[in-house]
Scaffold this motif. Structure first.
Motif, PDB file in Angstrom:
ATOM      1  N   MET A 199       0.816  -1.302   0.586  1.00  0.00           N
ATOM      2  CA  MET A 199      -0.035  -0.084  -0.073  1.00  0.00           C
ATOM      3  C   MET A 199       0.717   0.891  -0.256  1.00  0.00           C
ATOM      4  SD  MET A 199      -2.765  -0.972  -0.776  1.00  0.00           S
ATOM      5  CE  MET A 199      -3.380   1.143  -0.098  1.00  0.00           C
ATOM      6  N   THR A 200       2.313   1.063   0.562  1.00  0.00           N
ATOM      7  CA  THR A 200       2.306   2.154   0.461  1.00  0.00           C
ATOM      8  C   THR A 200       3.771   2.178  -1.154  1.00  0.00           C
ATOM      9  OG1 THR A 200       4.767   1.145   0.680  1.00  0.00           O
ATOM     10  CG2 THR A 200       4.061   1.823   2.519  1.00  0.00           C
ATOM     11  N   TYR A 201       3.488   1.986  -1.829  1.00  0.00           N
ATOM     12  CA  TYR A 201       3.717   2.488  -3.358  1.00  0.00           C
ATOM     13  C   TYR A 201       2.105   2.361  -3.950  1.00  0.00           C
ATOM     14  CZ  TYR A 201       7.862  -0.788  -2.096  1.00  0.00           C
ATOM     15  OH  TYR A 201       9.364  -0.967  -1.861  1.00  0.00           O
ATOM     16  N   VAL A 202       1.686   2.305  -3.531  1.00  0.00           N
ATOM     17  CA  VAL A 202      -0.117   2.004  -3.988  1.00  0.00           C
ATOM     18  C   VAL A 202       0.152   3.641  -3.625  1.00  0.00           C
ATOM     19  CG1 VAL A 202      -2.041   1.809  -4.434  1.00  0.00           C
ATOM     20  CG2 VAL A 202      -0.782  -0.090  -4.214  1.00  0.00           C
ATOM     21  N   ALA A 203       0.272   4.069  -2.830  1.00  0.00           N
ATOM     22  CA  ALA A 203      -0.083   5.240  -2.064  1.00  0.00           C
ATOM     23  C   ALA A 203       1.152   6.863  -2.475  1.00  0.00           C
ATOM     24  CB  ALA A 203       0.385   6.058  -0.343  1.00  0.00           C
ATOM     25  N   ALA A 204       2.302   5.825  -3.274  1.00  0.00           N
ATOM     26  CA  ALA A 204       3.319   6.403  -3.916  1.00  0.00           C
ATOM     27  C   ALA A 204       3.007   7.617  -5.342  1.00  0.00           C
ATOM     28  CB  ALA A 204       4.763   5.842  -3.840  1.00  0.00           C
ATOM     29  N   ALA A 205       2.721   6.589  -5.584  1.00  0.00           N
ATOM     30  CA  ALA A 205       2.009   6.276  -6.911  1.00  0.00           C
ATOM     31  C   ALA A 205       0.713   7.241  -7.274  1.00  0.00           C
ATOM     32  CB  ALA A 205       1.739   4.702  -7.681  1.00  0.00           C
ATOM     33  N   LEU A 206       0.165   7.198  -6.307  1.00  0.00           N
ATOM     34  CA  LEU A 206      -0.928   8.456  -6.187  1.00  0.00           C
ATOM     35  C   LEU A 206      -0.572   9.291  -6.524  1.00  0.00           C
ATOM     36  CD1 LEU A 206      -4.312   8.820  -6.025  1.00  0.00           C
ATOM     37  CD2 LEU A 206      -4.179   8.236  -3.773  1.00  0.00           C
ATOM     38  N   MET A 207       0.328   9.629  -5.081  1.00  0.00           N
ATOM     39  CA  MET A 207       1.296  11.097  -4.757  1.00  0.00           C
ATOM     40  C   MET A 207       0.896  11.628  -6.127  1.00  0.00           C
ATOM     41  SD  MET A 207       1.444  13.280  -2.849  1.00  0.00           S
ATOM     42  CE  MET A 207       1.782  13.047  -0.862  1.00  0.00           C
ATOM     43  N   SER A 208       2.265  10.698  -6.857  1.00  0.00           N
ATOM     44  CA  SER A 208       2.764  11.289  -8.188  1.00  0.00           C
ATOM     45  C   SER A 208       1.734  11.568  -8.975  1.00  0.00           C
ATOM     46  CB  SER A 208       4.113  10.642  -8.345  1.00  0.00           C
ATOM     47  OG  SER A 208       3.185   9.134  -8.727  1.00  0.00           O
ATOM     48  N   ILE A 209       1.384  11.000  -8.928  1.00  0.00           N
ATOM     49  CA  ILE A 209       0.231  11.280 -10.154  1.00  0.00           C
ATOM     50  C   ILE A 209      -0.508  12.661  -9.682  1.00  0.00           C
ATOM     51  CG2 ILE A 209      -2.815  10.051 -11.252  1.00  0.00           C
ATOM     52  CD1 ILE A 209      -1.135   7.887 -10.817  1.00  0.00           C
ATOM     53  N   THR A 210      -1.050  12.369  -8.599  1.00  0.00           N
ATOM     54  CA  THR A 210      -1.751  14.127  -8.277  1.00  0.00           C
ATOM     55  C   THR A 210      -0.989  15.073  -8.458  1.00  0.00           C
ATOM     56  OG1 THR A 210      -3.428  12.695  -6.889  1.00  0.00           O
ATOM     57  CG2 THR A 210      -3.592  15.251  -6.329  1.00  0.00           C
ATOM     58  N   GLN A 211       0.077  15.178  -8.480  1.00  0.00           N
ATOM     59  CA  GLN A 211       1.552  16.417  -7.973  1.00  0.00           C
ATOM     60  C   GLN A 211       1.941  16.081  -9.514  1.00  0.00           C
ATOM     61  OE1 GLN A 211       2.364  18.606  -6.778  1.00  0.00           O
ATOM     62  NE2 GLN A 211       4.912  18.815  -5.960  1.00  0.00           N
ATOM     63  N   LEU A 212       1.152  15.281 -10.128  1.00  0.00           N
ATOM     64  CA  LEU A 212       1.170  15.921 -11.581  1.00  0.00           C
ATOM     65  C   LEU A 212       0.578  16.427 -12.177  1.00  0.00           C
ATOM     66  CD1 LEU A 212       2.599  15.954 -14.846  1.00  0.00           C
ATOM     67  CD2 LEU A 212       1.194  13.455 -14.916  1.00  0.00           C
ATOM     68  N   LEU A 213      -0.708  16.276 -12.044  1.00  0.00           N
ATOM     69  CA  LEU A 213      -1.921  16.441 -12.616  1.00  0.00           C
ATOM     70  C   LEU A 213      -2.207  18.334 -11.426  1.00  0.00           C
ATOM     71  CD1 LEU A 213      -4.809  13.895 -11.625  1.00  0.00           C
ATOM     72  CD2 LEU A 213      -4.074  15.142 -13.638  1.00  0.00           C
ATOM     73  N   ARG A 214      -0.977  18.145 -10.754  1.00  0.00           N
ATOM     74  CA  ARG A 214      -1.277  19.749 -10.262  1.00  0.00           C
ATOM     75  C   ARG A 214      -0.993  21.222 -11.132  1.00  0.00           C
ATOM     76  NH1 ARG A 214       2.454  21.302  -5.738  1.00  0.00           N
ATOM     77  NH2 ARG A 214       2.085  23.690  -5.262  1.00  0.00           N
ATOM     78  N   LEU A 215       0.646  20.227 -11.169  1.00  0.00           N
ATOM     79  CA  LEU A 215       1.489  20.785 -11.751  1.00  0.00           C
ATOM     80  C   LEU A 215       1.037  21.548 -13.183  1.00  0.00           C
ATOM     81  CD1 LEU A 215       5.180  19.262 -11.253  1.00  0.00           C
ATOM     82  CD2 LEU A 215       3.877  20.854 -10.032  1.00  0.00           C
ATOM     83  N   ILE A 216       0.214  20.680 -13.773  1.00  0.00           N
ATOM     84  CA  ILE A 216      -0.744  20.687 -15.161  1.00  0.00           C
ATOM     85  C   ILE A 216      -1.736  21.885 -14.702  1.00  0.00           C
ATOM     86  CG2 ILE A 216      -2.123  19.697 -16.902  1.00  0.00           C
ATOM     87  CD1 ILE A 216      -1.085  17.058 -16.584  1.00  0.00           C
ATOM     88  N   ALA A 217      -2.512  21.816 -13.748  1.00  0.00           N
ATOM     89  CA  ALA A 217      -3.224  23.226 -14.034  1.00  0.00           C
ATOM     90  C   ALA A 217      -2.361  24.877 -13.074  1.00  0.00           C
ATOM     91  CB  ALA A 217      -4.425  22.272 -12.214  1.00  0.00           C
ATOM     92  N   LEU A 218      -1.162  24.188 -12.368  1.00  0.00           N
ATOM     93  CA  LEU A 218      -1.273  25.551 -12.214  1.00  0.00           C
ATOM     94  C   LEU A 218      -0.482  25.909 -13.770  1.00  0.00           C
ATOM     95  CD1 LEU A 218       1.962  24.266  -8.578  1.00  0.00           C
ATOM     96  CD2 LEU A 218      -0.270  26.407  -9.459  1.00  0.00           C
ATOM     97  N   SER A 219       0.381  25.297 -14.803  1.00  0.00           N
ATOM     98  CA  SER A 219       0.368  26.085 -16.044  1.00  0.00           C
ATOM     99  C   SER A 219      -0.471  26.311 -16.147  1.00  0.00           C
ATOM    100  CB  SER A 219       1.388  24.869 -16.857  1.00  0.00           C
ATOM    101  OG  SER A 219       2.158  24.500 -18.017  1.00  0.00           O
ATOM    102  N   ASN A 220      -1.840  25.547 -16.255  1.00  0.00           N
ATOM    103  CA  ASN A 220      -2.651  26.261 -16.915  1.00  0.00           C
ATOM    104  C   ASN A 220      -2.241  27.506 -16.689  1.00  0.00           C
ATOM    105  OD1 ASN A 220      -2.672  24.416 -19.348  1.00  0.00           O
ATOM    106  ND2 ASN A 220      -4.386  23.302 -18.197  1.00  0.00           N
ATOM    107  N   ARG A 221      -2.711  27.332 -15.628  1.00  0.00           N
ATOM    108  CA  ARG A 221      -3.627  28.783 -14.408  1.00  0.00           C
ATOM    109  C   ARG A 221      -2.461  29.726 -15.178  1.00  0.00           C
ATOM    110  NH1 ARG A 221      -3.602  28.479  -8.637  1.00  0.00           N
ATOM    111  NH2 ARG A 221      -1.816  28.843  -8.575  1.00  0.00           N
ATOM    112  N   ASN A 222      -1.146  29.567 -14.895  1.00  0.00           N
ATOM    113  CA  ASN A 222       0.274  30.741 -15.413  1.00  0.00           C
ATOM    114  C   ASN A 222      -0.386  31.520 -17.205  1.00  0.00           C
ATOM    115  OD1 ASN A 222       2.139  31.640 -14.067  1.00  0.00           O
ATOM    116  ND2 ASN A 222       3.242  30.772 -15.604  1.00  0.00           N
ATOM    117  N   ASN A 223      -0.898  30.340 -18.019  1.00  0.00           N
ATOM    118  CA  ASN A 223      -0.738  30.870 -19.176  1.00  0.00           C
ATOM    119  C   ASN A 223      -2.007  31.633 -19.766  1.00  0.00           C
ATOM    120  OD1 ASN A 223       1.332  29.657 -19.379  1.00  0.00           O
ATOM    121  ND2 ASN A 223       0.949  27.555 -20.206  1.00  0.00           N
ATOM    122  N   ASP A 224      -3.274  31.354 -18.578  1.00  0.00           N
ATOM    123  CA  ASP A 224      -4.140  32.011 -18.729  1.00  0.00           C
ATOM    124  C   ASP A 224      -4.318  33.544 -18.590  1.00  0.00           C
ATOM    125  OD1 ASP A 224      -6.099  29.432 -19.120  1.00  0.00           O
ATOM    126  OD2 ASP A 224      -6.324  29.656 -17.530  1.00  0.00           O
TER     127      ASP A 224
END
Length: 230
Positions: A205-230
């Motif tokens: 489960m720690t590996y599942v949690a790590a994967a979930l964290m990295s995916i969520t962080q990636l989505l966050r970076l994309i959201a920040l990038s899109n907001r900055n470009n608006d």
């Protein structure tokens, strides 16, 4: 306003993943300690379990050594060494047997050229570099208003996500191999197998949690990038 100098609502995206990670870490610690106190009927140490499994797999030249720290056990595919923490190396508990067997599962994967392990090993160095550079490039891109640079940062961080996703089948497969040998060879008996399954399941489960964290962080970076470009 520059990124990092005001309350960032995208941080809320990370909360579910953080909670899962905290739960997983607590679960693995409590499960490990619980079964660390239960001695197996056969009384094999983690080192003996590891050595038996390695020899049975024909891996006579793979050493089993003690390493520092708690839950620091791992198989090093570049040097072909199994490293077990002191409690696992000398321990005769269900936790010790399960963890030792899991690491031998990785050694057997390596011998059999298990594709996810081969892929993970081959990209590890590149992913480490990309992970270190990703946030530097991303933040510079935000501050300097260079969308191309933030995009490169996001692409670099994507390597971390890929690595975490590849890790999942590697870890689950190693645990499956371990449990089959522990039960099939009679290293663990009766309810001891269920105990080992709980220990390895909690660790997974720690590996599942790590994967979930990295995916969520990636989505966050994309959201920040899109907001900055608006």
């Amino acid at each position: 306003m520059p990124f990092g100098f005001y309350p960032d609502r995208t941080m809320l995206m990370l909360i579910p993943a953080i909670l899962v990670a905290l739960w997983a870490q607590s679960k693995v610690s409590s499960t490990y300690r619980n079964y660390k106190s239960i001695r197996t009927m056969n009384g094999y140490t983690g080192e003996q379990v590891a050595r038996m499994m390695l020899d049975e797999a024909g891996l006579y030249d793979v050493p089993v050594v003690e390493t520092r720290g708690e839950l620091s056990d791992h198989y090093d595919p570049t040097r072909r060494i199994v490293r077990l923490s002191r409690d696992v190396f000398y321990g005769t508990s269900i936790s010790s047997a399960g963890i030792a067997a899991h690491e031998i599962g990785h050694a057997i994967q390596h011998k059999e050229h298990y594709k996810p392990l081969v892929l993970r090993t081959s990209i590890a160095t590149g992913v480490n570099f990309a992970s270190q550079m990703s946030m530097i490039l991303f933040i510079l891109g935000i501050f300097l208003s260079l969308p191309g640079l933030t995009t490169v940062g996001i692409i670099f961080f994507s390597a971390t996500v890929i690595y975490q996703l590849v890790t999942l089948p590697v870890e689950f497969n190693a645990s499956s191999r371990a449990l089959k040998v522990l039960e099939g060879r009679g290293i663990l008996l009766g309810n001891e197998v269920d105990g080992a399954k709980k220990v390895l399941g909690a660790a997974a489960m720690t590996y599942v949690a790590a994967a979930l964290m990295s995916i969520t962080q990636l989505l966050r970076l994309i959201a920040l990038s899109n907001r900055n470009n608006d």
